[in-house]
Design an enzyme around this catalytic site. Structure first.
Site, PDB file in Angstrom:
ATOM      1  N   MET A  68       0.011  -2.164  -5.972  1.00  0.00           N
ATOM      2  CA  MET A  68       1.396  -2.237  -6.392  1.00  0.00           C
ATOM      3  C   MET A  68       2.295  -2.422  -5.162  1.00  0.00           C
ATOM      4  O   MET A  68       2.001  -3.225  -4.304  1.00  0.00           O
ATOM      5  CB  MET A  68       1.786  -0.983  -7.187  1.00  0.00           C
ATOM      6  N   CYS A  69       3.342  -1.612  -5.008  1.00  0.00           N
ATOM      7  CA  CYS A  69       4.299  -1.805  -3.920  1.00  0.00           C
ATOM      8  C   CYS A  69       4.826  -0.445  -3.473  1.00  0.00           C
ATOM      9  O   CYS A  69       4.538   0.583  -4.076  1.00  0.00           O
ATOM     10  CB  CYS A  69       5.478  -2.669  -4.377  1.00  0.00           C
ATOM     11  N   ARG A  70       5.619  -0.458  -2.409  1.00  0.00           N
ATOM     12  CA  ARG A  70       6.348   0.713  -1.923  1.00  0.00           C
ATOM     13  C   ARG A  70       7.785   0.277  -1.654  1.00  0.00           C
ATOM     14  O   ARG A  70       8.023  -0.852  -1.219  1.00  0.00           O
ATOM     15  CB  ARG A  70       5.743   1.259  -0.638  1.00  0.00           C
TER      16      ARG A  70
END
Length: 278
Positions: free
Chosen positions: A1-3
């Protein structure tokens, strides 16, 4: 996913938040502790507001954040009272500049961690629900940008929490119609340059991590030796995918199915979030 992270408060150099913390967003791009992927190297973006300009500036690149000289240059010279930063780990859409966050429409910025399950199966129906005039401004191919433009269609500029709730309701209904059990996973930040809203929700009830910083006044009492805390106002806040360090008492988990709102003058609130049918 992402941060991702969102900062609002005393104007600071981007470097102060992006690079200097022990577990900064740049460190997370290589060594995420709470993300689905340890490495988030499929592009990054920063968006910031200048004190005298209501429209945010945005810089997005397709390479990893940890080695980007342009990001280092920007961080050392740009000072802002409100900025977003995002590091990307793609869930299947191409690694290209138009797919990097944050996304911008007028004075609004949006960034997202998570995904729409089986997006390729329901993408057409979601796209047809976007206002035709807004649809012309969609540049990339991500579910994240589609969510932004659906929220704009459903009244983001007038009622951000309601618009996001209607967007989620639309995505879940469409997903269920196609046999998707848990259509949506999201932490989302959106701002108009004056207020910032952050949402934590998933159809399954097991959302990605999201934290907000403790009030600065309380942190000063806990850590009187921290020079940085003496330099920022009581209204300064951070919202992050995962804590930027291990300072005791500094970070609080955003509850499941909830959203927070933070204003430039320190007004903030934490409220339950429920999707609305469309």
């Amino acid at each position: 996913m992402c941060r991702w992270l969102a900062y609002t408060g005393t104007p600071v150099l981007l470097d102060t938040v992006l690079y200097k913390p022990v577990h900064s967003l740049i460190d997370q791009s290589l060594h995420s502790r709470m993300g689905v992927e340890t490495t988030n190297g499929d592009g990054f973006g920063v968006g910031w507001y200048a004190p005298d300009n209501g429209t945010p500036a945005i810089v997005r690149e397709i390479g990893p954040a940890w080695s980007n000289r342009n990001l280092r240059e920007i961080a050392d010279h740009v000072r802002s009272p409100l900025f977003f930063a995002h590091i990307r780990a793609t869930t299947g859409t191409p690694v290209q500049q138009t797919n990097c966050h944050p996304f911008r429409h007028g004075r609004w910025m949006w960034m997202h961690n998570g995904g729409i399950t089986d997006f390729h199966r329901i993408r057409r129906e979601l796209a047809l629900a976007v206002d035709p005039e807004l649809f012309l401004d969609i540049e990339g191919s991500t579910d994240s940008e589609m969510m932004f433009y659906l929220a704009l269609t459903f009244g983001l500029e007038q009622d951000p929490p309601g618009a996001v709730a209607r967007m989620v309701g639309m995505v879940e209904r469409t997903g269920h119609e196609h046999g998707v059990e848990f259509p949506l996973q999201m932490t989302v930040a959106v701002t108009n340059g004056q207020q910032t809203w952050a949402f934590r929700y998933s159809s399954e009830g097991a959302s990605r991590s999201l934290y907000y910083s403790t009030e600065v006044e309380a942190l000063r009492a806990l850590h009187p030796d921290m020079a940085f805390l003496r330099e920022v106002s009581d209204e300064t806040r951070l919202i992050v995918s995962e804590p930027l360090g291990d300072l005791p008492g500094a970070w609080n988990e955003v509850p499941e199915s909830s959203y927070g709102v933070v204003g430039r003058k320190g007004e903030d609130d934490l409220l339950p979030f429920t999707p609305q049918p469309v």
